[in-house]
Design an enzyme around this catalytic site. Structure first.
Site, PDB file in Angstrom:
ATOM      1  N   LYS A 102       0.802  -1.228   0.000  1.00  0.00           N
ATOM      2  CA  LYS A 102       0.000   0.000   0.000  1.00  0.00           C
ATOM      3  C   LYS A 102       0.831   1.272   0.000  1.00  0.00           C
ATOM      4  O   LYS A 102       0.403   2.299  -0.515  1.00  0.00           O
ATOM      5  CB  LYS A 102      -0.952   0.008   1.204  1.00  0.00           C
ATOM      6  CG  LYS A 102      -2.131  -0.936   1.039  1.00  0.00           C
ATOM      7  CD  LYS A 102      -3.208  -0.654   2.085  1.00  0.00           C
ATOM      8  CE  LYS A 102      -4.447  -1.485   1.848  1.00  0.00           C
ATOM      9  NZ  LYS A 102      -4.271  -2.908   2.204  1.00  0.00           N
ATOM     10  N   GLU A 124     -10.705   6.881   4.748  1.00  0.00           N
ATOM     11  CA  GLU A 124     -11.265   6.009   5.770  1.00  0.00           C
ATOM     12  C   GLU A 124     -10.312   4.831   5.893  1.00  0.00           C
ATOM     13  O   GLU A 124      -9.484   4.586   5.017  1.00  0.00           O
ATOM     14  CB  GLU A 124     -12.651   5.505   5.352  1.00  0.00           C
ATOM     15  CG  GLU A 124     -12.647   4.389   4.311  1.00  0.00           C
ATOM     16  CD  GLU A 124     -12.277   4.868   2.916  1.00  0.00           C
ATOM     17  OE1 GLU A 124     -12.416   6.091   2.650  1.00  0.00           O
ATOM     18  OE2 GLU A 124     -11.863   4.035   2.095  1.00  0.00           O
ATOM     19  N   SER A 391       1.737  -9.799  -0.918  1.00  0.00           N
ATOM     20  CA  SER A 391       1.419  -8.367  -0.796  1.00  0.00           C
ATOM     21  C   SER A 391       1.790  -7.752   0.544  1.00  0.00           C
ATOM     22  O   SER A 391       2.021  -6.552   0.630  1.00  0.00           O
ATOM     23  CB  SER A 391      -0.067  -8.147  -1.068  1.00  0.00           C
ATOM     24  OG  SER A 391      -0.861  -8.961  -0.236  1.00  0.00           O
TER      25      SER A 391
HETATM   26  C1  LIG Z   1      -5.084  -3.956   1.690  1.00  0.00           C
HETATM   27  C2  LIG Z   1      -4.353  -5.202   1.412  1.00  0.00           C
HETATM   28  C3  LIG Z   1      -4.730  -6.046   0.343  1.00  0.00           C
HETATM   29  C4  LIG Z   1      -5.958  -5.827  -0.500  1.00  0.00           C
HETATM   30  O1  LIG Z   1      -5.936  -4.692  -1.299  1.00  0.00           O
HETATM   31  P1  LIG Z   1      -5.766  -4.749  -2.884  1.00  0.00           P
HETATM   32  O2  LIG Z   1      -6.129  -3.371  -3.304  1.00  0.00           O
HETATM   33  O3  LIG Z   1      -6.684  -5.785  -3.411  1.00  0.00           O
HETATM   34  O4  LIG Z   1      -4.354  -5.083  -3.149  1.00  0.00           O
HETATM   35  C5  LIG Z   1      -3.955  -7.172   0.076  1.00  0.00           C
HETATM   36  N1  LIG Z   1      -2.880  -7.468   0.834  1.00  0.00           N
HETATM   37  C6  LIG Z   1      -2.493  -6.690   1.866  1.00  0.00           C
HETATM   38  C7  LIG Z   1      -1.299  -7.101   2.657  1.00  0.00           C
HETATM   39  C8  LIG Z   1      -3.212  -5.533   2.193  1.00  0.00           C
HETATM   40  O5  LIG Z   1      -2.824  -4.782   3.222  1.00  0.00           O
END
Ligand SMILES: *Cc1c(COP(=O)(O)O)cnc(C)c1O
Length: 407
Positions: A102, A124, A391
């Site tokens: 993010k 938010e 992610s």
């Molecule tokens: C917020 C988040 C997501 C989901 O958000 P996307 O916009 O679908 O990428 C996925 N993995 C992590 C670690 C997150 O913090």
């Protein structure tokens, strides 16, 4: 083909979105005219600076020296050997500063807001991941930050709440309605409407009205750009399959963008099946949703008969969004990306397996992609290679998993 009006890959796979912000029939700006004007100003400002050397250099500098990019690609050999099928590779977005992908788009948005002379960045947050990443970016860039968060979420997510406070952002507790994300969105949006000229609403994924699905994708596309080069350097060729979890869809589109034109690469997005697709407790928007409008754009979404967003659910709070990025909807319709789903139980199993076999504790969101890769590795067998976007890291999920599994 005949009568089929469905666009086909790859001939119609052109620059996306079009000038009105549409990916095929999805996206756009389904908002009041006053807001449309503001969104157009943001689009113009973004189009103007995105190719300037100043902006590109500043973002590249911060990606390298602040976020710690490039994040590595790691061959999860022990995991692959354990499964005995395809080789699994992990793109390590969990190693970024703040522990997830993010930060990539939050930095881009904060820089743009500052460049446009905005006085305050607003958003938010549900579990607090977007809030922390945005508060971090705003502290760095030097711009005021205000985060709206439901009281129930505040009580649940204390470490993130504390972190946001330490980072200097103004945290607004939301006490109305469900006191969770849904009402936090309304509360933040009301504040934004008080002065949209001077405020910047930083959307946390590839959702919302144009230009956000495009802009957030562009900021996240660094993931795929790096991963493609790293993978080719390691293996002398492309992966057979690339995959990522899909909430709003930002980490997924960030990885996918670099591979969409490679016809040999199969691309798979993984949605949360929660307690099962045959229960109401899931957030498998692309798998089970219908076309409709939500939060200012058109996409597949999970809604009731009145067209109101359903209360979706996932064990991973970052994935429980009732809509999904418009580009994913388009990529599904043209069959360029396949969307699969993974249950809570499969997710937990992948969380524990990756932790114990590789010493990497993944976020529960990312564990959905890992779980899919594990299943798929077994299905497609030896000789194939699967690249997974990891992610984020799972530190935030430790207490929950420990109590859930009784460790
Ligand atoms: C917020 C988040 C997501 C989901 O958000 P996307 O916009 O679908 O990428 C996925 N993995 C992590 C670690 C997150 O913090």
């Amino acid at each position: 083909m005949g009568q089929n009006s469905k666009p086909t890959y790859p001939t119609t796979f052109g620059p996306m979105p079009d000038a009105e912000g549409y990916f095929g029939e999805y996206g756009g700006q389904i908002i009041p005219p006053e807001l449309k004007q503001i969104m157009d100003e943001i689009t113009d400002a973004y189009e103007e600076i995105k190719n300037t050397d100043d902006f590109k250099n500043e973002l590249a500098y911060l990606f390298k020296h602040y976020v710690g990019r490039p994040s590595p690609v790691f061959h999860a050999k022990r995991l692959s050997d354990k499964i005995g099928g395809a080789d699994i590779y992990l793109k390590r977005e969990d190693l970024n500063h703040t522990g997830a992908h993010k930060i990539n788009h939050c930095l881009g948005e904060a820089l743009l807001a500052k460049h446009m002379g905005k006085t305050k960045v607003l958003a938010e947050t549900g579990a607090g991941q977007h809030g922390v990443a945005l508060a971090t970016a705003c502290a760095l860039v030097g711009i005021e930050c205000e985060i709206h968060m439901g009281e129930i979420d505040i009580a649940k997510e204390l470490p993130n709440v504390t972190k946001m406070k330490v980072l200097g952002c103004k945290l607004i507790p939301v006490s109305r309605g469900t006191r969770t994300l849904k009402d936090a969105v309304d509360s933040a949006f009301e504040e934004y409407l008080k002065n949209p000229k001077d405020f910047f609403y930083a959307i946390g994924s590839v959702v919302g009205p144009h230009p956000f699905p495009m802009m957030v994708r562009d900021f996240q596309s660094i993931i795929g750009k790096e991963a493609r080069e790293q993978f080719v350097e390691m293996n002398g060729g492309l992966p057979d399959i690339v995959t990522a979890c899909v909430g709003g869809g930002s980490n997924a589109i960030g990885l996918f963008t670099a591979f969409l034109k490679d016809e040999s690469v199969e691309v798979v997005g993984v949605e949360p099946a929660g307690k099962g697709l045959d229960t109401p407790d899931h957030a498998a928007t692309l798998t089970l949703g219908e076309k409709g409008a939500i939060h200012g754009f058109k996409c597949y979404n999970l809604q009731d008969e009145a067209g109101e967003p359903l209360p979706v659910y996932s064990i991973a709070s970052g994935l429980d969004y009732p809509g999904v990025g418009p580009q994913h909807c388009y990529l599904k319709d043209i069959d360029r990306v396949r969307y699969e789903s993974i249950t809570d139980d499969e997710c937990l199993e992948a969380f524990m397996t990756l932790s114990r076999v590789e010493g990497i504790v993944p976020a529960l969101e990312s564990s959905h992609a890992v779980a899919f890769a594990m299943k798929e590795a077994e299905r497609v067998g030896k000789g194939k290679k699967i690249l997974v976007n990891l992610s984020g890291r799972g530190d935030k999920d430790l207490d929950f998993v420990v109590s859930k599994l009784g460790l």
